[in-house]
Design a protein around this motif. Structure first.
Motif, PDB file in Angstrom:
ATOM      1  N   SER A  31       0.838  -1.151  -0.294  1.00  0.00           N
ATOM      2  CA  SER A  31       0.031   0.095  -0.036  1.00  0.00           C
ATOM      3  C   SER A  31       0.879   1.172   0.092  1.00  0.00           C
ATOM      4  N   ALA A  32       0.226   2.423  -0.424  1.00  0.00           N
ATOM      5  CA  ALA A  32       1.007   3.501  -0.193  1.00  0.00           C
ATOM      6  C   ALA A  32       0.156   4.686   0.461  1.00  0.00           C
ATOM      7  N   THR A  33       0.629   5.468   1.193  1.00  0.00           N
ATOM      8  CA  THR A  33      -0.025   6.557   2.066  1.00  0.00           C
ATOM      9  C   THR A  33       0.545   7.729   1.899  1.00  0.00           C
ATOM     10  N   LEU A  34      -0.244   8.736   1.524  1.00  0.00           N
ATOM     11  CA  LEU A  34       0.147  10.215   1.504  1.00  0.00           C
ATOM     12  C   LEU A  34       0.041  10.738   2.819  1.00  0.00           C
ATOM     13  N   VAL A  35       1.247  11.289   3.242  1.00  0.00           N
ATOM     14  CA  VAL A  35       1.162  11.918   4.692  1.00  0.00           C
ATOM     15  C   VAL A  35       1.798  13.321   4.507  1.00  0.00           C
ATOM     16  N   MET A  36       1.183  14.219   5.047  1.00  0.00           N
ATOM     17  CA  MET A  36       1.410  15.522   5.165  1.00  0.00           C
ATOM     18  C   MET A  36       1.507  16.171   6.681  1.00  0.00           C
ATOM     19  N   ARG A  37       2.442  16.832   7.067  1.00  0.00           N
ATOM     20  CA  ARG A  37       2.600  17.413   8.430  1.00  0.00           C
ATOM     21  C   ARG A  37       3.189  18.813   8.356  1.00  0.00           C
ATOM     22  N   ARG A  38       2.191  19.524   8.956  1.00  0.00           N
ATOM     23  CA  ARG A  38       2.794  20.953   9.241  1.00  0.00           C
ATOM     24  C   ARG A  38       3.358  21.156  10.596  1.00  0.00           C
ATOM     25  N   VAL A  39       4.571  21.930  10.379  1.00  0.00           N
ATOM     26  CA  VAL A  39       5.727  21.782  11.613  1.00  0.00           C
ATOM     27  C   VAL A  39       6.342  23.259  11.591  1.00  0.00           C
ATOM     28  N   THR A  40       6.848  23.332  12.868  1.00  0.00           N
ATOM     29  CA  THR A  40       7.587  24.826  12.865  1.00  0.00           C
ATOM     30  C   THR A  40       9.078  24.134  13.162  1.00  0.00           C
ATOM     31  N   ILE A  41       9.986  24.626  12.307  1.00  0.00           N
ATOM     32  CA  ILE A  41      11.372  24.236  12.314  1.00  0.00           C
ATOM     33  C   ILE A  41      11.955  25.155  12.966  1.00  0.00           C
ATOM     34  N   SER A  42      12.634  24.781  14.130  1.00  0.00           N
ATOM     35  CA  SER A  42      13.362  25.629  15.167  1.00  0.00           C
ATOM     36  C   SER A  42      14.700  25.036  15.498  1.00  0.00           C
ATOM     37  N   ARG A  43      15.167  23.585  15.357  1.00  0.00           N
ATOM     38  CA  ARG A  43      16.140  23.103  15.613  1.00  0.00           C
ATOM     39  C   ARG A  43      16.395  21.886  14.699  1.00  0.00           C
ATOM     40  N   SER A  44      17.604  21.343  14.838  1.00  0.00           N
ATOM     41  CA  SER A  44      18.113  20.197  14.047  1.00  0.00           C
ATOM     42  C   SER A  44      17.097  18.950  14.740  1.00  0.00           C
ATOM     43  N   GLN A  45      16.649  18.146  13.796  1.00  0.00           N
ATOM     44  CA  GLN A  45      15.789  16.964  14.316  1.00  0.00           C
ATOM     45  C   GLN A  45      15.322  16.019  13.224  1.00  0.00           C
ATOM     46  N   THR A  46      14.761  14.880  13.702  1.00  0.00           N
ATOM     47  CA  THR A  46      13.982  14.169  12.742  1.00  0.00           C
ATOM     48  C   THR A  46      12.581  14.307  12.780  1.00  0.00           C
ATOM     49  N   ILE A  47      12.055  14.410  11.524  1.00  0.00           N
ATOM     50  CA  ILE A  47      10.749  14.635  11.385  1.00  0.00           C
ATOM     51  C   ILE A  47       9.939  13.039  10.979  1.00  0.00           C
ATOM     52  N   VAL A  48       8.722  12.560  11.543  1.00  0.00           N
ATOM     53  CA  VAL A  48       8.606  11.314  11.368  1.00  0.00           C
ATOM     54  C   VAL A  48       7.151  11.486  10.725  1.00  0.00           C
ATOM     55  N   LEU A  49       6.918  10.711   9.440  1.00  0.00           N
ATOM     56  CA  LEU A  49       5.639  10.975   8.732  1.00  0.00           C
ATOM     57  C   LEU A  49       5.167   9.503   9.069  1.00  0.00           C
ATOM     58  N   ASP A  50       3.898   9.412   9.825  1.00  0.00           N
ATOM     59  CA  ASP A  50       3.191   8.162  10.296  1.00  0.00           C
ATOM     60  C   ASP A  50       2.030   7.787   9.258  1.00  0.00           C
ATOM     61  N   ALA A  51       2.117   6.631   8.633  1.00  0.00           N
ATOM     62  CA  ALA A  51       1.091   6.338   7.680  1.00  0.00           C
ATOM     63  C   ALA A  51      -0.127   5.476   8.381  1.00  0.00           C
ATOM     64  N   ARG A  52      -0.020   5.292   9.648  1.00  0.00           N
ATOM     65  CA  ARG A  52      -0.994   4.509  10.574  1.00  0.00           C
ATOM     66  C   ARG A  52      -2.639   5.144  10.404  1.00  0.00           C
ATOM     67  N   PRO A  53      -2.322   6.439  10.605  1.00  0.00           N
ATOM     68  CA  PRO A  53      -3.844   7.047  10.798  1.00  0.00           C
ATOM     69  C   PRO A  53      -4.294   7.079   9.305  1.00  0.00           C
ATOM     70  N   GLY A  54      -3.802   6.618   8.412  1.00  0.00           N
ATOM     71  CA  GLY A  54      -4.313   6.940   6.987  1.00  0.00           C
ATOM     72  C   GLY A  54      -5.596   6.360   6.815  1.00  0.00           C
ATOM     73  N   LYS A  55      -6.682   6.816   5.928  1.00  0.00           N
ATOM     74  CA  LYS A  55      -7.877   6.338   5.608  1.00  0.00           C
ATOM     75  C   LYS A  55      -7.778   5.973   4.174  1.00  0.00           C
ATOM     76  N   LEU A  56      -8.553   4.786   4.091  1.00  0.00           N
ATOM     77  CA  LEU A  56      -8.786   4.285   2.682  1.00  0.00           C
ATOM     78  C   LEU A  56      -9.287   5.106   1.616  1.00  0.00           C
ATOM     79  N   VAL A  57      -8.460   5.288   0.455  1.00  0.00           N
ATOM     80  CA  VAL A  57      -8.933   5.819  -0.675  1.00  0.00           C
ATOM     81  C   VAL A  57      -9.820   5.018  -1.469  1.00  0.00           C
ATOM     82  N   LYS A  58     -11.128   5.165  -1.649  1.00  0.00           N
ATOM     83  CA  LYS A  58     -11.927   4.449  -2.351  1.00  0.00           C
ATOM     84  C   LYS A  58     -12.539   5.102  -3.690  1.00  0.00           C
TER      85      LYS A  58
END
Length: 518
Positions: free
Chosen positions: A94-121
């Motif tokens: 399967s493939a999941t489109l994940v978009m996150r709005r963040v405020t970048i203020s320091r070096s970090q790892t941003i995680v995109l989590d597919a688990r809350p995804g809703k099936l496109v029908k």
């Protein structure tokens, strides 16, 4: 016929495939603001870490494509998005489109989590239709600098989206379906973010039906594919590969505005149209009677200019086909000012000549164009192998930089024959009805010529290669005419038009072997 199709997102970076975008180079110079190091990773639908090819959109810089690596990003608000794949071995589950709005203020790892995804029908009310591809994409809005959508999908594997609300945020979706007789494109766009219930249904009865016809005879080489492109800010495109030199394809689309782009051997055709639900349309590529109609001469200061990009082109569409060899001559008072021979496969396609008269004067420009394609032998049976155009017009210098150039009071004629077969042939001894239109020069950034009315308009046909000509009956229908040509028993039909306006400007156009007799 059955045609294999694929679908892709429209992006500035390239075509979307499994795993994300074909990466575009990251900006070499970021904004002056301080930067931090950002890494983007994913969690698939099974909860396992996975590599992603993310896109970072900010308010002060162009999109940054991570290519799966750590990148330098200016501080501040950002949208981070990617396709997060769930796989078993090398198989895409399967493939999941994940978009996150963040405020970048320091070096970090941003995680995109597919688990809350809703099936496109997607669903289509056709029993034997096979889902061949599906895609979704997010178009970030507001004050974010956007260069390309962020998308997911393409294949028929299950597709998910993680819902998100955002003002000015576009969401595009599409799916393609195939039966033995037709192709289907369900597509559309919504705003306000990614919906929580992405379900889309269509039936052929509620869609627009387009009969796409690709003819042979006038086309040098072959067709390669057809692209059906949805004209929205977050649109998608469908690819229809073409298997035969001449064929007809039935395409159903969701109502809306589309661009249909057809590629050939060193050639393309573009048609923009709006298709309404429950309506039928036809669109023919490679039809008969190729000639001019897209390029007109202009005068800038004391210089006459004519750039002929495609003097032998399909009259039905904005089109281009390589190549021609053109002879061009500008004359004044019976004397040649300049003569040149130009070929379309050279860089310089502009004919320029100095106007000798300091005020309004009459000139004659003659163009003779013939088919010629480097590295390819032109078939002996090719239609529209040669075209001539003679413009006799009055013009004057246009002094005063930086005034725009002005177009000359000339015309071109478009011939669109009806009733021809797939090889652009008419039945022996029958009659061919031709829609005839006179095209006047109009172009943004140029001064339009005077709007003189037409004084004389006639069409002639020749059945012996131009040795003799006979008048053709014309019937006016508003902005165009219908010409009825009595076809011979065999051979070819050449067409000629003569247009004279009330001021005396004259345009004579001839297309040799405009169509054939079967």
């Amino acid at each position: 016929m059955r045609t294999k199709i694929r679908i892709a997102a429209l992006t500035a970076a390239g075509v979307l495939g499994m795993g994300g975008f074909v990466a575009a180079p990251a900006p070499s110079v970021l904004a002056a603001a301080s930067t931090v190091r950002i890494r983007v990773t994913g969690i698939d639908r099974n909860g396992r870490p996975t590599k992603v090819y993310a896109v970072i959109n900010g308010t002060t810089y162009t999109p940054i494509y991570t290519r799966g690596r750590t990148v330098s990003v200016p501080k501040g608000p950002a949208w981070v998005g990617a396709e997060v794949d769930t796989t078993t071995g090398s198989q895409l589950m399967s493939a999941t489109l994940v978009m996150r709005r963040v405020t970048i203020s320091r070096s970090q790892t941003i995680v995109l989590d597919a688990r809350p995804g809703k099936l496109v029908k997607f669903s289509l009310g056709v029993a034997d239709a096979q889902l061949t591809s599906q895609v979704v994409q997010a178009c970030v809005g507001g004050n974010f600098v956007t260069g390309a959508p962020v998308g997911a999908g393409e294949f028929a594997a299950p597709l998910y989206v993680v819902p998100v609300r955002a003002k000015g945020f576009g969401f595009g979706y599409a799916s393609t379906w195939q039966t033995a007789a037709a192709s289907y494109l369900i597509s559309g766009q919504s705003t306000g973010g990614i919906p929580g219930t992405p379900h889309y249904r269509a039936t052929p009865a509620g869609m627009a039906k387009i009969q796409l016809t690709l003819r042979s005879g006038d086309v040098v080489g072959s067709y390669e594919d057809i692209r059906v492109i949805r004209q929205t800010s977050c649109g998608v495109q469908q690819f229809l590969p073409v298997a035969n030199p001449a064929e007809s394809l039935t395409q159903y689309v969701s109502a809306g505005r589309y661009e249909i782009w057809t590629d050939g051997y060193r050639a393309f055709w573009i048609n923009n149209a709006r298709y309404a639900a429950r309506q039928s349309y036809s669109d023919t590529f490679g039809g008969a009677a190729w000639g001019p109609g897209q390029d007109f001469p202009s005068v800038w200061e004391h210089e006459f200019r004519f750039t002929s990009q495609s003097p032998i082109g399909d009259p039905r569409h904005q089109s281009f086909e390589c190549c021609d060899l053109s002879s061009m001559t500008l004359s004044y008072r019976g004397h040649v000012i300049k003569h040149a021979v130009q070929s379309q496969y050279r860089e310089d396609r502009t004919f320029m000549a100095y106007l000798p008269a300091s005020s309004a004067a009459w000139y004659t420009f003659r163009l003779v164009a013939s088919r010629r394609v480097p590295g390819l032998k032109i078939p002996a049976s090719i239609l529209s192998p040669r075209m001539t155009l003679s413009w006799h017009f009055q013009t004057s210098p246009e002094p005063g930089v930086p005034l725009d150039a002005k177009l000359t009071p000339v015309t071109a004629t478009l011939f669109v024959p009806s009733g021809l077969d797939m090889q652009n042939q008419a039945a022996p001894g029958a009659s061919t009805v031709i829609k005839v239109s006179v095209v006047h020069p109009r172009e943004s950034g140029y001064i339009s010529p005077p709007g003189y009315s037409l004084r004389t308009f006639r069409v002639q046909a020749s059945f012996n290669g131009g040795s003799t000509w006979q008048a053709v009956k014309l019937v006016r229908h508003g902005s165009y005419w219908l010409a009825t040509v009595p076809d011979p028993a065999s051979g070819y039909v050449a067409l000629r038009s003569t247009v004279i306006d009330s001021h005396g400007d004259m345009s004579v156009e001839t297309i040799y072997r405009a169509y054939a007799i079967s």
